[in-house]
Design a protein around this motif. Structure first.
Motif, PDB file in Angstrom:
ATOM      1  N   UNK A 346       0.832  -1.211   0.000  1.00  0.00           N
ATOM      2  CA  UNK A 346       0.000   0.000   0.000  1.00  0.00           C
ATOM      3  C   UNK A 346       0.860   1.253   0.000  1.00  0.00           C
ATOM      4  N   UNK A 347       1.913   1.256   0.820  1.00  0.00           N
ATOM      5  CA  UNK A 347       2.790   2.421   0.888  1.00  0.00           C
ATOM      6  C   UNK A 347       3.582   2.603  -0.397  1.00  0.00           C
ATOM      7  N   UNK A 348       3.974   1.489  -1.018  1.00  0.00           N
ATOM      8  CA  UNK A 348       4.768   1.566  -2.253  1.00  0.00           C
ATOM      9  C   UNK A 348       3.976   2.147  -3.412  1.00  0.00           C
ATOM     10  N   UNK A 349       2.660   2.226  -3.263  1.00  0.00           N
ATOM     11  CA  UNK A 349       1.842   2.818  -4.317  1.00  0.00           C
ATOM     12  C   UNK A 349       1.931   4.340  -4.318  1.00  0.00           C
ATOM     13  N   UNK A 350       2.486   4.920  -3.252  1.00  0.00           N
ATOM     14  CA  UNK A 350       2.627   6.367  -3.154  1.00  0.00           C
ATOM     15  C   UNK A 350       4.018   6.791  -3.625  1.00  0.00           C
ATOM     16  N   UNK A 351       4.184   8.060  -3.995  1.00  0.00           N
ATOM     17  CA  UNK A 351       5.512   8.547  -4.400  1.00  0.00           C
ATOM     18  C   UNK A 351       6.557   8.276  -3.321  1.00  0.00           C
ATOM     19  N   UNK A 352       7.771   7.980  -3.742  1.00  0.00           N
ATOM     20  CA  UNK A 352       8.820   7.581  -2.808  1.00  0.00           C
ATOM     21  C   UNK A 352       9.226   8.684  -1.838  1.00  0.00           C
ATOM     22  N   UNK A 353       8.959   9.949  -2.193  1.00  0.00           N
ATOM     23  CA  UNK A 353       9.350  11.026  -1.286  1.00  0.00           C
ATOM     24  C   UNK A 353       8.358  11.238  -0.142  1.00  0.00           C
ATOM     25  N   UNK A 354       7.309  10.413  -0.078  1.00  0.00           N
ATOM     26  CA  UNK A 354       6.329  10.525   1.004  1.00  0.00           C
ATOM     27  C   UNK A 354       6.622   9.578   2.161  1.00  0.00           C
ATOM     28  N   UNK A 355       7.466   8.584   1.942  1.00  0.00           N
ATOM     29  CA  UNK A 355       7.790   7.655   3.022  1.00  0.00           C
ATOM     30  C   UNK A 355       9.257   7.276   2.942  1.00  0.00           C
ATOM     31  N   UNK A 356       9.752   6.771   4.061  1.00  0.00           N
ATOM     32  CA  UNK A 356      11.170   6.427   4.150  1.00  0.00           C
ATOM     33  C   UNK A 356      11.319   5.022   4.717  1.00  0.00           C
ATOM     34  N   UNK A 357      12.258   4.261   4.164  1.00  0.00           N
ATOM     35  CA  UNK A 357      12.581   2.932   4.685  1.00  0.00           C
ATOM     36  C   UNK A 357      13.994   2.984   5.244  1.00  0.00           C
ATOM     37  N   UNK A 358      14.115   2.709   6.531  1.00  0.00           N
ATOM     38  CA  UNK A 358      15.428   2.727   7.182  1.00  0.00           C
ATOM     39  C   UNK A 358      15.571   1.459   8.002  1.00  0.00           C
ATOM     40  N   UNK A 359      16.401   0.531   7.519  1.00  0.00           N
ATOM     41  CA  UNK A 359      16.533  -0.745   8.201  1.00  0.00           C
ATOM     42  C   UNK A 359      15.213  -1.479   8.191  1.00  0.00           C
ATOM     43  N   UNK A 360      14.692  -1.768   9.363  1.00  0.00           N
ATOM     44  CA  UNK A 360      13.446  -2.508   9.502  1.00  0.00           C
ATOM     45  C   UNK A 360      12.262  -1.595   9.803  1.00  0.00           C
ATOM     46  N   UNK A 361      12.421  -0.320   9.526  1.00  0.00           N
ATOM     47  CA  UNK A 361      11.410   0.650   9.914  1.00  0.00           C
ATOM     48  C   UNK A 361      10.928   1.453   8.704  1.00  0.00           C
ATOM     49  N   UNK A 362       9.602   1.663   8.639  1.00  0.00           N
ATOM     50  CA  UNK A 362       8.990   2.496   7.610  1.00  0.00           C
ATOM     51  C   UNK A 362       8.302   3.668   8.292  1.00  0.00           C
ATOM     52  N   UNK A 363       8.559   4.863   7.807  1.00  0.00           N
ATOM     53  CA  UNK A 363       7.943   6.047   8.398  1.00  0.00           C
ATOM     54  C   UNK A 363       7.622   7.059   7.315  1.00  0.00           C
ATOM     55  N   UNK A 364       6.774   8.012   7.634  1.00  0.00           N
ATOM     56  CA  UNK A 364       6.485   9.092   6.707  1.00  0.00           C
ATOM     57  C   UNK A 364       7.611  10.116   6.750  1.00  0.00           C
ATOM     58  N   UNK A 365       7.926  10.672   5.619  1.00  0.00           N
ATOM     59  CA  UNK A 365       8.858  11.791   5.556  1.00  0.00           C
ATOM     60  C   UNK A 365       8.121  13.057   6.001  1.00  0.00           C
ATOM     61  N   UNK A 366       8.831  14.155   6.228  1.00  0.00           N
ATOM     62  CA  UNK A 366       8.127  15.407   6.534  1.00  0.00           C
ATOM     63  C   UNK A 366       7.081  15.761   5.474  1.00  0.00           C
ATOM     64  N   UNK A 367       7.416  15.532   4.204  1.00  0.00           N
ATOM     65  CA  UNK A 367       6.436  15.785   3.153  1.00  0.00           C
ATOM     66  C   UNK A 367       5.257  14.828   3.276  1.00  0.00           C
ATOM     67  N   UNK A 368       5.532  13.577   3.627  1.00  0.00           N
ATOM     68  CA  UNK A 368       4.458  12.608   3.817  1.00  0.00           C
ATOM     69  C   UNK A 368       3.520  13.013   4.941  1.00  0.00           C
ATOM     70  N   UNK A 369       4.077  13.579   6.007  1.00  0.00           N
ATOM     71  CA  UNK A 369       3.236  14.043   7.111  1.00  0.00           C
ATOM     72  C   UNK A 369       2.325  15.176   6.662  1.00  0.00           C
ATOM     73  N   UNK A 370       2.794  15.973   5.701  1.00  0.00           N
ATOM     74  CA  UNK A 370       1.979  17.095   5.227  1.00  0.00           C
ATOM     75  C   UNK A 370       0.759  16.630   4.437  1.00  0.00           C
ATOM     76  N   UNK A 371       0.822  15.420   3.888  1.00  0.00           N
ATOM     77  CA  UNK A 371      -0.315  14.889   3.119  1.00  0.00           C
ATOM     78  C   UNK A 371      -0.794  13.575   3.738  1.00  0.00           C
ATOM     79  N   UNK A 372      -0.635  13.462   5.052  1.00  0.00           N
ATOM     80  CA  UNK A 372      -0.924  12.196   5.734  1.00  0.00           C
ATOM     81  C   UNK A 372      -2.373  11.765   5.573  1.00  0.00           C
ATOM     82  N   UNK A 373      -3.303  12.695   5.530  1.00  0.00           N
ATOM     83  CA  UNK A 373      -4.709  12.313   5.375  1.00  0.00           C
ATOM     84  C   UNK A 373      -4.933  11.581   4.061  1.00  0.00           C
ATOM     85  N   UNK A 374      -4.201  11.987   3.028  1.00  0.00           N
ATOM     86  CA  UNK A 374      -4.325  11.319   1.735  1.00  0.00           C
ATOM     87  C   UNK A 374      -3.776   9.899   1.804  1.00  0.00           C
ATOM     88  N   UNK A 375      -2.677   9.738   2.527  1.00  0.00           N
ATOM     89  CA  UNK A 375      -2.074   8.410   2.661  1.00  0.00           C
ATOM     90  C   UNK A 375      -2.956   7.506   3.492  1.00  0.00           C
TER      91      UNK A 375
END
Length: 375
Positions: A346-375
């Motif tokens: 589901x997350x991979x369907x969004x632009x890559x600059x909206x979320x971040x993968x670091x090790x075993x963790x997935x989180x929203x980027x600052x830009x992703x937080x700005x459009x979090x309702x859409x996600x």
């Protein structure tokens, strides 16, 4: 109570309590929360019914220890000193408190008094959350607030001088709000000595005085929120959740418990709770709430236990609100590898600059937080 008489288990530990005070001095035109100006005798009735609801819960889960307690509203500062003393006595009789318990009380600048601060300090309050909303008097008048910017500053200063960790709430996206006014408000907030800032975009809710306002009358919230994400960290306020910024060590443990699917009781009209995967909502309206409790029934209007994909989805949404995001290994252990894969897809369907993968963790980027309702 939606089926089973007791569809939950007593919490093993780390319990939080939200207690709702359904009163205010004046209903704000944008407010959709359970609140009203109290009539004669209604505060006494509310206190009596809260006592009954606490007895009802004690019969089922005993006298648990609280890790956090949040008394919100409405406007808890409409309660007088004797009413606060009565409320605190109830809580002490039905719960124990962890030695380092976080106890937060909401306050409005107009009704916050020295007596409130003195009582809270002598009790066990650790945090005060003040509904400032703006440091611009014209914006405050537009919002229907009873306080001025000067009074808000006084409330913050008095709370800090009393030794509390202080949060202040602010609103953006107001009709006609200029970027200059927003920047001035946040600059003043950052310099005020508070340790926590919560930011909320104005939304038009059905059933409120402003419920029929056209959405296009609101100012755009993207730019002020983006600027806050840049400016507040420069002033020492790290963004740890979509709406919340704090100095190190002053994050709201109570709210973090919500976002981590922790157990919490909701007490009072319209309050919500979550116990061992079972969530519930109390009866709304003081009259109907009290009517049920007077009959010896519970205050619960509805409840459900989420399962499978619904529960996994809710857990993912809550976790993504926080900067730390989802720890995928732990997520897979709790909800299954299939659910882990589904959330990743589901997350991979969004632009890559909206979320971040670091090790075993997935989180929203600052830009992703700005459009979090859409996600």
């Amino acid at each position: 109570m939606s089926g089973n008489a007791n569809p939950f288990e007593p919490p093993a530990g780390g319990l939080s309590l939200y207690l709702h005070v359904p009163f205010c001095e004046r209903k704000c035109p944008y407010c959709a929360f359970e609140s009203k100006v109290p009539s004669e005798g209604e505060k006494d009735l509310w206190l009596e019914m809260v006592e009954r609801e606490l007895h009802w819960w004690e019969a089922r889960i005993g006298r648990p220890s609280l890790a956090t307690c949040y008394i919100g509203g409405g406007t808890p500062t409409v309660l007088s000193g004797p009413e606060w003393a009565r409320l605190a006595e109830m809580l002490e009789s039905h719960f124990t408190f962890d030695a380092d318990a976080e106890v937060t009380v909401e306050a409005n600048p107009n009704s916050l008094s020295a007596d409130h601060l003195l009582f809270w300090r002598e009790w066990r309050t650790t945090r005060v959350s003040i509904g400032v909303q703006s440091f611009d008097d014209a914006e405050l008048a537009q919002l229907g607030r009873l306080h001025t910017a000067a009074r808000a500053c006084e409330a913050i200063s008095a709370s800090l001088a009393s030794g509390f960790s202080v949060n202040a709430d602010f609103m953006f996206g107001l009709p006609g709000q200029t970027f200059r006014n927003w920047a001035r408000t946040l600059s003043q907030a950052a310099a005020s000595g508070i340790a926590h800032i919560s930011l909320y975009q104005l939304t038009i809710e059905p059933g409120t005085e402003w419920g029929s306002m056209p959405e296009d009358e609101l100012s755009d919230g993207y730019l002020p929120y983006r600027w806050a994400q840049w400016y507040l960290p420069l002033k020492g306020f790290g963004q740890y959740e979509i709406a919340n910024f704090a100095k190190y060590g002053h994050e709201s443990r109570h709210n973090i418990n919500y976002w981590k699917e922790g157990d919490y009781l909701g007490i009072g009209p319209g309050a919500s709770g979550h116990i061992k995967g079972w969530r519930y909502k109390n009866i709304s309206g003081l009259s109907r709430y009290s009517g049920s409790l007077k009959k010896g029934a519970s205050a619960i209007a509805s409840g459900e236990r989420l399962k499978g994909s619904r529960r996994a989805s809710e857990a993912a949404v809550l976790a993504l609100r926080m900067k730390q995001g989802i720890e995928m290994e732990a997520f897979a252990q709790k909800y299954g590898s299939d659910e882990e894969s589904r959330i990743i897809k589901l997350l991979e369907a969004f632009p890559e600059d909206l979320y971040s993968v670091s090790g075993n963790r997935i989180s929203l980027t600052p830009k992703g937080m700005r459009v979090a309702n859409r996600i």
